[in-house]
Design an enzyme around this catalytic site. Structure first.
Site, PDB file in Angstrom:
ATOM      1  N   HIS A 134       0.814  -1.207   0.000  1.00 55.97           N
ATOM      2  CA  HIS A 134       0.000   0.000   0.000  1.00 55.97           C
ATOM      3  C   HIS A 134       0.853   1.266   0.000  1.00 55.97           C
ATOM      4  O   HIS A 134       1.916   1.335   0.616  1.00 55.97           O
ATOM      5  CB  HIS A 134      -0.915   0.012   1.236  1.00 55.97           C
ATOM      6  CG  HIS A 134      -0.147   0.026   2.538  1.00 55.97           C
ATOM      7  ND1 HIS A 134       0.294   1.185   3.139  1.00 55.97           N
ATOM      8  CD2 HIS A 134       0.282  -0.997   3.321  1.00 55.97           C
ATOM      9  CE1 HIS A 134       0.945   0.893   4.251  1.00 55.97           C
ATOM     10  NE2 HIS A 134       0.956  -0.431   4.388  1.00 55.97           N
ATOM     11  N   HIS A 155      12.112  -1.060 -12.649  1.00 53.06           N
ATOM     12  CA  HIS A 155      11.891  -2.498 -12.894  1.00 53.06           C
ATOM     13  C   HIS A 155      12.029  -3.234 -11.571  1.00 53.06           C
ATOM     14  O   HIS A 155      13.100  -3.237 -10.963  1.00 53.06           O
ATOM     15  CB  HIS A 155      12.920  -3.014 -13.901  1.00 53.06           C
ATOM     16  CG  HIS A 155      12.709  -4.438 -14.302  1.00 53.06           C
ATOM     17  ND1 HIS A 155      13.354  -5.009 -15.370  1.00 53.06           N
ATOM     18  CD2 HIS A 155      11.923  -5.432 -13.793  1.00 53.06           C
ATOM     19  CE1 HIS A 155      12.989  -6.278 -15.510  1.00 53.06           C
ATOM     20  NE2 HIS A 155      12.122  -6.557 -14.547  1.00 53.06           N
TER      21      HIS A 155
END
Length: 218
Positions: free
Chosen positions: A142, A151
């Site tokens: 979250h 990446h």
């Protein structure tokens, strides 16, 4: 009486036919999309990958810009950004692809050209900027922020409210503790655990992750 014109559905191509491109193509096919083939500047035109044709390079894409959708199939961050910028110049918005087995919260925000791979998790209020990769099994908790063209490799894990800079790369199984930040273009080595903020353009490795060297590549 004028003849009604029909609009043709834009064809989907994967830019990049290497290993990463194969996975992106597989996601598109798994989602039921029709993939015309691959575009790649280095692979020989006329070859085949996953039984799909290699159509050509950037000149092929430029000639067909008005009837093409593009998914980014390049794993290297800077090269992926260059392809994204090419698409922008041609008026093409790169497609965002999410594997059906990935779990993406309804409040998460994903930019253009993002790829979310199998079994990845993106939890509430996370934000993933344009062109980023959330690879197989990666977890974005979250309130995380993932920068453009970053990446996260397979099984990388971010605690809540982590910030990952643009063009950063987290290796296989790397972890970042809640609230920490990884700077732009930094590299976190495979299996490393980030306990403190990582400066931009450094390579960190180990448990806990420590700076090994400055990055010199661009």
């Amino acid at each position: 009486m004028p003849v009604a014109q029909t609009r043709t559905t834009p064809k989907l191509v994967i830019y990049g036919c290497g290993g990463h491109g194969k996975v992106v193509a597989d996601i598109a096919l798994t989602r039921g999309l029709s993939v015309e083939g691959f575009v790649d500047d280095k692979a020989p035109e006329g070859g085949r990958v996953l039984d799909l044709p290699i159509l050509g390079g950037a000149t092929w894409l430029e000639a067909r810009r008005s009837n093409v959708r593009v998914a980014l199939g390049i794993g290297e961050n800077q090269a992926r950004c260059r392809v994204y910028e090419l698409c922008e110049r041609l008026g093409i918005i790169p497609l965002t692809l999410i594997h059906p087995t990935a779990a993406v919260a309804s409040s998460a925000q994903l930019g253009a050209g993002v790829v979310v791979m199998a079994q990845a998790v993106i939890n509430p209020d996370a934000r993933v900027a344009n062109g980023a990769i959330i690879n197989s099994g990666a977890i974005v908790e979250h309130d995380c922020e993932i920068g453009a063209f970053a990446h996260l490799s397979p099984n990388a894990t971010l605690g809540g409210a982590v910030r990952i800079g643009a063009f950063a790369h987290l290796g296989l199984g790397a972890s970042v503790l809640p609230g920490k930040a990884v700077g732009d273009e930094a590299v976190v080595g495979a299996g490393s655990v980030v306990l403190t903020d990582v400066p931009p353009r450094v390579v960190v490795v180990g448990v806990p992750a420590r700076v090994k060297r400055q990055r010199e590549d661009r």
